[in-house]
Design a protein around this motif. Structure first.
Motif, PDB file in Angstrom:
ATOM      1  N   ILE A  36      -4.777  -3.668  -2.533  1.00 13.57           N
ATOM      2  CA  ILE A  36      -6.095  -4.224  -2.225  1.00 13.57           C
ATOM      3  C   ILE A  36      -6.302  -5.527  -2.984  1.00 13.57           C
ATOM      4  N   THR A  45      -9.080   3.149  -6.330  1.00 13.68           N
ATOM      5  CA  THR A  45      -9.106   2.361  -5.096  1.00 13.68           C
ATOM      6  C   THR A  45     -10.533   1.977  -4.736  1.00 13.68           C
ATOM      7  N   CYS A  79       1.137   1.692  -3.895  1.00 16.15           N
ATOM      8  CA  CYS A  79      -0.141   2.028  -4.525  1.00 16.15           C
ATOM      9  C   CYS A  79      -1.229   1.183  -3.881  1.00 16.15           C
ATOM     10  N   SER A  80      -2.357   1.803  -3.556  1.00 14.94           N
ATOM     11  CA  SER A  80      -3.450   1.091  -2.893  1.00 14.94           C
ATOM     12  C   SER A  80      -4.140   0.097  -3.819  1.00 14.94           C
ATOM     13  N   VAL A  81      -4.116   0.358  -5.130  1.00 17.68           N
ATOM     14  CA  VAL A  81      -4.847  -0.503  -6.067  1.00 17.68           C
ATOM     15  C   VAL A  81      -4.292  -1.930  -6.071  1.00 17.68           C
ATOM     16  N   CYS A 136       0.290   6.190  -0.059  1.00 20.64           N
ATOM     17  CA  CYS A 136       0.681   5.683  -1.377  1.00 20.64           C
ATOM     18  C   CYS A 136       1.510   6.723  -2.122  1.00 20.64           C
ATOM     19  N   THR A 152     -11.906  -1.796  -4.536  1.00 20.86           N
ATOM     20  CA  THR A 152     -12.528  -2.285  -3.297  1.00 20.86           C
ATOM     21  C   THR A 152     -13.890  -2.888  -3.597  1.00 20.86           C
ATOM     22  N   GLN A 212     -15.924   2.395   2.894  1.00 19.07           N
ATOM     23  CA  GLN A 212     -14.537   2.867   2.885  1.00 19.07           C
ATOM     24  C   GLN A 212     -14.481   4.346   2.522  1.00 19.07           C
ATOM     25  N   PRO A 252      -5.859   2.072   2.412  1.00 16.80           N
ATOM     26  CA  PRO A 252      -5.668   3.454   1.951  1.00 16.80           C
ATOM     27  C   PRO A 252      -4.987   4.363   2.971  1.00 16.80           C
ATOM     28  N   GLY A 306       0.801  -1.221   0.000  1.00 16.95           N
ATOM     29  CA  GLY A 306       0.000   0.000   0.000  1.00 16.95           C
ATOM     30  C   GLY A 306       0.830   1.265   0.000  1.00 16.95           C
ATOM     31  N   PRO A 348     -10.120   7.554  -0.581  1.00 15.05           N
ATOM     32  CA  PRO A 348      -9.079   7.212  -1.554  1.00 15.05           C
ATOM     33  C   PRO A 348      -9.515   7.596  -2.960  1.00 15.05           C
TER      34      PRO A 348
END
Length: 843
Positions: free
Chosen positions: A412, A800, A407-409, A436, A804, A817, A432, A404, A796
């Motif tokens: 996750i 993201t 990058c959060s993508v 990031c 999610t 979220q 998130p 994370g 986010p």
């Protein structure tokens, strides 16, 4: 005879089930979700001889007692969908534990085939199996396989087809659980037979055993009060009489049965020498070396994912820039078509900004597939589990949370390594909060603008630590409230190390990438269009300032200064205008006309020809030689400067480096050479380029930026920014910050560009000194800190949120979220800002 059969693939985690699934189905597979839940089922197809086979890869599970959603789905699919055959993939080197699931499947009475996978490992450990005797004892065909070498696949499919097409239903396995339990099973079973009440598809003995095992999902299906009361009474009676819960006794009897079977059909000459896995584990799971080795591997994953992925991301960015430019040529140059803006700025800009993550995702899941298939992922969970368990998460949660920071993508998406749904949801909801890479431009803009040099590193460190601390408390809160549940029995297995198959890791990598493109891309497309419309409409026709008048005034000042410059080099003015001014007017006219045409259009060429004709006429007039020398010097200086800048940009040479200093010396020498021809003309040309023209261009850009800022304020986004300004004021934010935060929903780094627009400094980035100065003049260090804090915690980016939704298979969790983090950011930011005001800190 059936020409198409449905086969369920079941097995323990790390048994090699996925490898066998990939061997059989190859690329002919897709991922779906079990109805009503977020757990995935892989489906694949193959053809064996004349039979079409649809294979369902069930979630990995150690038992059919429904402690988790995965176990319940595996069991329910077998019971409800009634596949023609079930293949139980068994780790033959760990036979007794793996056969526990087999016994439960046999008690269900399903048509079963046992795949003794990793039979090569079992043999190397000194195990010898009497396959015929084992098959007879378990009343199921057994096929030895070596999944990572594609061994035994034909024989396995032969057995599957034969079993599926057998017209005689298999005989259920009945295990004697002892006098006391068997008596109670009979009592419950007789009541179920009398009062089936919707449970007729289940075997009554199997239901009775499940009720004694305190299987809550099965208990919920029993509507007969008499049956449930008898089950409670029977369970209590057994526990009182034998001083042990029926569930433990039943499990013990099953293992006794397995032991008896193995004693008769399995010979063990187990080698006492340490295996290669043991040798590796002496370092990989060592209390001193284990964590450094793990962190080193995570560093390598980061390097592979983000460093190696950068060139590919650059190529994708260049492709979308080219695509946008190509689409633009379908309209006349300078066109303000809404359709063009939608396609180029909304769709291509929005979706392209997300597809750029694809290399990261592919490389990340390549790394994860290698770690999982090699057997190291289980060790990573073992190493980190003690620490992560304290905050209510699984050891495997550490890896997505670490990713994370990049990058959060992809982080996750990496939560797929977690088997338990509650662990997976809790992890993806707090990811998130890891800062990031997209947030870094915000920090890089604000920290130097408000804090002294010696505070730069501590401030950046502080903001990262705050995110980690909030994530820890957030995970703990989630696991103790909305994601609270009965603890799942924790089983930690360290499978033997093995070499991953290229086919397996490539399928795993592409599967995740394709799902990202197919699912997330559609959501992101919609959000991109909405955000584009919000920032583009409504259009403003009447502005508060006369921007055209300001541009005209700047032009007059420009010509006046050029006229004065002409006098210094001996070009006199005629009728208040020198030929130097006429040349400048001709250049502006050419540039203005060419703005309406592309380079290859006739209009652009005509404008250039008209300009050259004017210059020819002017250079043939009085003072024409001086003008020609001025223009020649200007062109040489521009060529020299452009060559220097292009070399620096293309080579990626950093300022201050030896290479840069060498190029700078060569550049200075080239300019000195130009100056030798005519020092006076050179000086005037530099004055024109560096002062007069630069000031004029900056004025025009400033006017256009102010116009864009006024247009943005008039748009839906700007109006929302004004509307929510009172709501933002407790945090110390104004409408400008609010507008930028709305734009940042597309991508966090957009915050910087949006602030550049609202502050009329153009296409600013994190290094923009002008924007830093404007921010420093407008806000206090306290406000700067809470901006960073809010951007850290709040909603986010849309990518993201989309991922999610995809990974949880529910808008509920994606919106939770989005809303939850935004609310948390608002509350904490307000508290920090108000506390700062109260204690007079940073104001």
């Amino acid at each position: 005879m059936k020409s198409k059969i449905v086969v369920a693939l079941a097995g323990n985690p790390n048994s090699g089930k996925t490898t066998i699934f990939n061997n059989i189905t190859g690329a002919r597979q897709h991922v779906g979700n079990y109805p009503g839940v977020t757990v995935e089922l892989k489906e694949g197809n193959c053809k064996h001889n004349d039979t079409e086979i649809e294979i369902i890869d069930l979630p990995g599970t150690y038992s059919l007692t429904a402690y988790s959603a995965e176990e319940a789905i595996a069991r329910n699919f077998i019971i409800d969908s009634k596949p023609d055959a079930v293949v139980n993939v068994i780790d033959a080197s760990n036979l007794e534990r793996n056969l526990y699931l087999s016994l439960q499947l046999l008690e269900l009475g399903v048509p079963l085939v046992l795949a003794f996978n990793m039979s090569d490992v079992a043999k190397s450990r000194g195990y010898e199996f009497d396959i015929a005797k084992l098959s007879s004892s378990l009343n199921a065909p057994i096929v030895p396989t070596v999944g990572h070498k594609n061994g035994g696949m034909k024989e396995l499919l032969d057995a599957v087809v034969t079993t599926a097409k057998n017209n005689h239903p298999p005989q259920k396995l009945i295990i004697n659980y002892g006098k006391e339990i068997e008596t109670e099973i009979s009592k419950i079973q007789s009541l179920i037979d009398i009062n089936p009440n919707g449970t007729s598809k289940y075997d009554s003995r199997w239901l009775a055993v499940k009720l004694l095992e305190d299987d809550k999902e099965i208990a919920a299906k029993i509507s007969s009060h008499e049956v449930t009361e008898q089950a409670k009474a029977s369970g209590g009676g057994i526990e009182k009489e034998l001083d042990e819960h029926p569930q433990a006794i039943i499990a013990d009897k099953r293992y006794n049965f397995i032991t008896d079977v193995c004693n008769e059909a399995v010979k063990s000459n187990e080698k006492k020498s340490r295996t290669l896995s043991d040798i590796i584990d002496s370092f990989a799971t060592n209390r001193f070396f284990g964590l450094p080795i793990f962190l080193l591997l995570m560093y390598l994953v980061f390097q592979l994912t983000f460093t190696l992925g950068d060139p590919f991301m650059g190529w994708i960015e260049e492709f979308f820039v080219w695509l946008g430019e190509t689409i633009t040529t379908f309209w006349p140059k300078g066109s303000e078509s809404a359709l063009k803006s939608l396609l180029v700025d909304g769709i291509i800009g929005g979706v392209g900004g997300v597809i750029v993550f694809l290399p990261n995702i592919l490389l990340l899941f390549l790394s994860i597939a290698i770690l999982e298939d090699s057997g190291y992922m289980a060790r990573a969970a073992f190493i980190m589990d003690r620490l992560m368990h304290k905050i209510g998460l699984h050891g495997k949660s550490f890896i997505p949370m670490l990713i994370g920071f990049g990058c959060s993508v992809p982080a996750i998406m990496a939560t797929r390594t977690l088997e338990n749904r509650r662990d997976r949801l809790a992890t993806m909801l707090v990811i998130p909060l890891m800062s990031c890479g997209a947030r870094l431009p915000i920090y890089a803009l604000i920290i130097p603008a408000f804090f002294p040099q010696q505070w730069h590193a501590p401030m950046l460190w502080l903001i990262y630590v705050i995110g980690i601390v909030i994530a820890i408390f957030g995970a703990k809160l989630l696991r103790s409230t909305i994601l609270k549940g009965d603890p799942v029995p924790f089983v930690m297995e360290l499978p033997p190390y093995r070499i991953p198959t290229l086919k397996g890791i490539m399928i795993h990598m592409w599967e995740r990438g394709w799902l990202y493109l197919r699912k997330a891309g559609t959501i992101i497309l919609g959000i991109s269009i909405i955000l584009w419309a919000m920032t583009s409409f409504p259009k403003k026709s009447v502005f508060e300032k006369n921007y055209d008048g300001e541009s005209a005034a700047a032009e007059e000042t420009y010509f006046s200064e050029i006229n004065e410059l002409g006098k210094t080099i001996g070009i006199s003015a005629e009728n208040n205008s020198s030929i130097l001014v006429d040349a400048a007017r001709a250049e502006l006219k050419k540039d203005s006309e060419q703005e309406n045409f592309y380079e290859d259009e006739a209009g652009s060429e005509k404008a250039e020809n008209d300009y050259q004709s004017t210059i020819t006429r002017l250079t043939n007039s009085e003072s024409g030689k001086t003008l020609a020398l001025f223009l020649e010097t200007k062109n040489k200086i521009n060529e020299t400067n452009n060559s220097f800048n292009e070399t620096i940009e293309e080579s990626g040479i950093e300022e201050g480096s030896p290479e840069f200093q060498k190029l700078e010396e060569e550049h200075t020498a080239a300019l000195n050479e130009i100056e030798k021809n005519s020092p006076q003309i050179f000086s005037a040309t530099v004055q024109y380029l560096d002062v007069i023209k630069t000031k004029y261009n900056e004025t025009l850009v400033s006017v256009e930026q102010e116009k864009q800022s006024e247009q943005l304020a008039y748009s839906i986004t700007g109006r929302i920014g004004h509307v929510i300004a009172p709501l933002l004021s407790p945090m110390g934010f104004d409408w400008k910050i609010g507008t930028a935060l709305i734009g940042a929903l597309a991508a966090k780094e957009v915050f910087v560009a949006q602030m550049g627009i609202v502050y009329s400094v153009g296409e600013a980035d994190e290094t923009s000194q002008d924007l830093r100065a404007r921010l420093h003049d407008s806000y206090s260090p306290l406000t700067a800190f809470v901006i960073m804090l809010f951007c850290l915690i709040s909603a986010p980016c849309m990518a993201t949120i989309a991922v999610t939704k995809r990974e949880s298979n529910s808008w509920k969790w994606a919106l939770f979220q989005l809303g939850g983090l935004t609310a948390l950011a608002y509350i904490l930011t307000t508290i920090v800002y108000r506390a700062g005001l109260f204690f007079n800190i940073g104001i």
